[in-house]
Enzyme design. Structure first.
Site, PDB file in Angstrom:
ATOM      1  N   GLN A   1      -3.584 -21.806  19.419  1.00  0.00           N
ATOM      2  CA  GLN A   1      -4.336 -20.875  18.616  1.00  0.00           C
ATOM      3  C   GLN A   1      -4.227 -19.577  19.570  1.00  0.00           C
ATOM      4  O   GLN A   1      -4.699 -18.476  19.059  1.00  0.00           O
ATOM      5  CB  GLN A   1      -5.633 -21.226  18.340  1.00  0.00           C
ATOM      6  CG  GLN A   1      -5.656 -22.449  17.392  1.00  0.00           C
ATOM      7  CD  GLN A   1      -7.158 -23.007  17.408  1.00  0.00           C
ATOM      8  OE1 GLN A   1      -8.051 -22.644  17.631  1.00  0.00           O
ATOM      9  NE2 GLN A   1      -6.982 -24.340  16.818  1.00  0.00           N
ATOM     10  N   CYS A   2      -3.844 -19.807  20.949  1.00  0.00           N
ATOM     11  CA  CYS A   2      -3.884 -18.351  21.533  1.00  0.00           C
ATOM     12  C   CYS A   2      -2.541 -17.561  20.849  1.00  0.00           C
ATOM     13  O   CYS A   2      -1.397 -18.205  20.992  1.00  0.00           O
ATOM     14  CB  CYS A   2      -3.642 -18.809  22.949  1.00  0.00           C
ATOM     15  SG  CYS A   2      -4.713 -19.570  23.869  1.00  0.00           S
TER      16      CYS A   2
ATOM     17  N   THR B   1       0.786  -1.066   0.103  1.00  0.00           N
ATOM     18  CA  THR B   1       0.129   0.082  -0.052  1.00  0.00           C
ATOM     19  C   THR B   1       0.887   1.191   0.098  1.00  0.00           C
ATOM     20  O   THR B   1       0.360   2.382  -0.579  1.00  0.00           O
ATOM     21  CB  THR B   1      -0.816   0.111   1.111  1.00  0.00           C
ATOM     22  OG1 THR B   1      -1.652  -1.183   1.180  1.00  0.00           O
ATOM     23  CG2 THR B   1      -1.582   1.111   1.357  1.00  0.00           C
TER      24      THR B   1
ATOM     25  N   ASP C   1       0.238  -7.112   4.564  1.00  0.00           N
ATOM     26  CA  ASP C   1      -0.138  -8.390   4.770  1.00  0.00           C
ATOM     27  C   ASP C   1       0.457  -9.429   5.070  1.00  0.00           C
ATOM     28  O   ASP C   1       0.042 -10.380   6.030  1.00  0.00           O
ATOM     29  CB  ASP C   1      -1.366  -8.513   3.672  1.00  0.00           C
ATOM     30  CG  ASP C   1      -2.550  -7.512   3.587  1.00  0.00           C
ATOM     31  OD1 ASP C   1      -2.813  -6.769   4.300  1.00  0.00           O
ATOM     32  OD2 ASP C   1      -3.082  -7.714   2.336  1.00  0.00           O
TER      33      ASP C   1
ATOM     34  N   ASP D   1       1.220  -6.475  -4.439  1.00  0.00           N
ATOM     35  CA  ASP D   1       0.625  -6.608  -3.529  1.00  0.00           C
ATOM     36  C   ASP D   1       1.420  -7.848  -2.581  1.00  0.00           C
ATOM     37  O   ASP D   1       1.495  -8.717  -3.234  1.00  0.00           O
ATOM     38  CB  ASP D   1      -1.135  -6.711  -3.646  1.00  0.00           C
ATOM     39  CG  ASP D   1      -1.764  -6.756  -2.504  1.00  0.00           C
ATOM     40  OD1 ASP D   1      -2.689  -5.847  -2.316  1.00  0.00           O
ATOM     41  OD2 ASP D   1      -1.550  -7.496  -1.561  1.00  0.00           O
ATOM     42  N   SER D   2       1.465  -7.528  -1.424  1.00  0.00           N
ATOM     43  CA  SER D   2       2.188  -8.970  -0.660  1.00  0.00           C
ATOM     44  C   SER D   2       1.476  -9.943  -0.671  1.00  0.00           C
ATOM     45  O   SER D   2       1.788 -10.923  -0.027  1.00  0.00           O
ATOM     46  CB  SER D   2       2.581  -8.250   0.539  1.00  0.00           C
ATOM     47  OG  SER D   2       1.672  -8.062   1.523  1.00  0.00           O
ATOM     48  N   SER D   3      -0.096  -9.876  -0.834  1.00  0.00           N
ATOM     49  CA  SER D   3      -0.685 -11.181  -0.951  1.00  0.00           C
ATOM     50  C   SER D   3      -0.041 -12.189  -1.876  1.00  0.00           C
ATOM     51  O   SER D   3      -0.254 -13.452  -2.231  1.00  0.00           O
ATOM     52  CB  SER D   3      -1.944 -10.915  -1.257  1.00  0.00           C
ATOM     53  OG  SER D   3      -2.647 -10.159  -0.190  1.00  0.00           O
TER      54      SER D   3
HETATM   55  N1  ASP Z   1      -2.857  -5.335   0.734  1.00  0.00           N
HETATM   56  C1  ASP Z   1      -1.590  -4.688   0.849  1.00  0.00           C
HETATM   57  C2  ASP Z   1      -0.178  -5.401   0.971  1.00  0.00           C
HETATM   58  O1  ASP Z   1       0.105  -6.318   1.691  1.00  0.00           O
HETATM   59  C3  ASP Z   1      -1.613  -4.202   2.343  1.00  0.00           C
HETATM   60  C4  ASP Z   1      -0.625  -3.544   2.864  1.00  0.00           C
HETATM   61  O2  ASP Z   1       0.526  -2.915   2.077  1.00  0.00           O
HETATM   62  O3  ASP Z   1      -0.780  -2.813   4.048  1.00  0.00           O
HETATM   63  O4  ASP Z   1       0.611  -5.271  -0.241  1.00  0.00           O
END
Ligand code: ASP
Length: 340
Positions: A275-276, A12, A89, A56-58
């Site tokens: 999971q905690c 972002t 992300d 985008d880091s996804s």
């Molecule tokens: N979707 C964006 C990413 O991870 C979110 C961010 O940068 O905060 O690339």
């Protein structure tokens, strides 16, 4: 004068809203620099490496982690520190992976990004970027103050392999409840010297580039069915990260324990993390985890999910023998785990 290499991968921080569709899309680094004229005022030389494909880091993956590790290795000696601009992300996964890939790290690798694009009026990007650079060049007695892979976000510096993204809408996007923050920025930049790791004197940087992503995740919930567990444990992977309840507990149903035991006999390494988000796994504390310990499940203690997955990928690349993978999984390699 210090020299810092900024590596721009995307996220972002470097996005702009498309005037027609309003969708956020990555922009190039020159456009980012135009938004931060203050960079010129920092008392250091800044070099920039922008990835050809800004993402985008996804869309992050182990091949890009290798590219990043290679870039750091190639530019290690001529730079005092590195700032990696990355989407938030999956930032904690990349930071965790790099912490394992870079052994004996002696220079700061500071990941940062932002929740709002750098061109937005209320952006958090400028502070994050400026202070990340300050931290990357900070020295005391000619030694880097934080020779670790870190995440700097919203006035706090976290050990990368201890942090995770927990908030998608606040500027305070990261937390690290099982380990103290390494520095805090306010009127002064305050480092927590006692919590920061340094390599042994004379140890050279070693790059481990062979990550194997043959890892499955088994997240438990009351009522999970045999077919689901079977599908995961019988799948063609070498490592399983099992997210359990509380202090590392699971159901004691025979079918479940038998499937785990068979997977281990087949050569899979299973690590138990909770999971905690706060606290640690204590195998054997309850009856519901005693058998897990006895059958050879590794304790992940207080490791984050991000660390457990990337550590498994790293160890599978280093060792063929499941016993060695299990042994190192339970050891503190880069400050990612508190062995109790
Ligand atoms: N979707 C964006 C990413 O991870 C979110 C961010 O940068 O905060 O690339």
């Amino acid at each position: 004068m210090s020299q810092i290499l900024i590596i721009y991968t995307g996220g972002t921080i470097g996005m702009m809203s498309d005037p027609i569709t309003k969708v956020l899309k990555p922009i190039n680094f020159e456009q980012i620099m135009d938004n931060v004229p203050e960079l010129e005022k920092l008392n250091c030389k800044i070099k920039v490496h922008s990835f050809e494909e800004i993402i985008d880091s996804s869309n992050m993956n182990p091949a890009i982690w290798s590219e990043l590790a290679g870039l750091i290795e190639a530019n290690y000696h001529e730079n005092d520190g590195f700032v990696i601009l990355h989407g938030s992300d999956t930032m904690a996964y990349t930071a965790s992976a790099l912490s394992f890939m870079l052994e004996n790290l002696g220079k700061p690798i500071i990941f940062t990004g932002s929740q709002l694009p750098i061109s937005a009026i209320r952006t958090d990007a400028k502070e994050n970027l400026m202070t990340a650079i300050e931290i990357a060049k900070a020295k005391k007695n000619d030694r880097a103050r934080v020779p670790e892979v870190c995440i700097y976000f919203d006035y706090k510096l976290f050990r990368g392999n201890r942090a995770f993204k927990y908030n998608s809408s606040k500027f305070e996007a990261f937390r690290s409840p099982n380990y103290p923050i390494l520095a805090e920025s306010g009127v002064h930049l305050r480092f927590s010297a006692n919590d920061i790791r340094h390599p042994q004197d004379g140890e050279e940087l070693i790059i481990h580039n062979n990550l194997i992503s043959d890892v499955a995740v088994l997240k438990l919930y009351p009522g999970i069915g045999q077919k689901v567990v079977e599908a995961i444990l019988n799948s063609d992977v070498r490592g399983v990260v099992m997210e359990t309840f509380g202090a590392g507990n699971t159901t004691t149903d025979d079918w479940f324990l038998n499937l785990l035991e068979k997977a281990i006999k087949d050569g899979k390494v299973i690590v138990d993390i909770s999971q905690c988000k706060v606290g640690t796994v204590e195998l054997g504390r309850y009856e519901t985890s005693k058998q897990l310990k006895d059958m050879g499940i590794a304790s992940g203690y207080d490791m984050t999910f991000e660390s457990a997955v990337t550590k498994m990928m790293y160890l599978l690349g280093e060792f063929d023998d499941p016993a060695l993978v299990k042994q190192y999984m339970e050891q503190d390699l880069r400050g990612e785990i508190t062995v109790s």
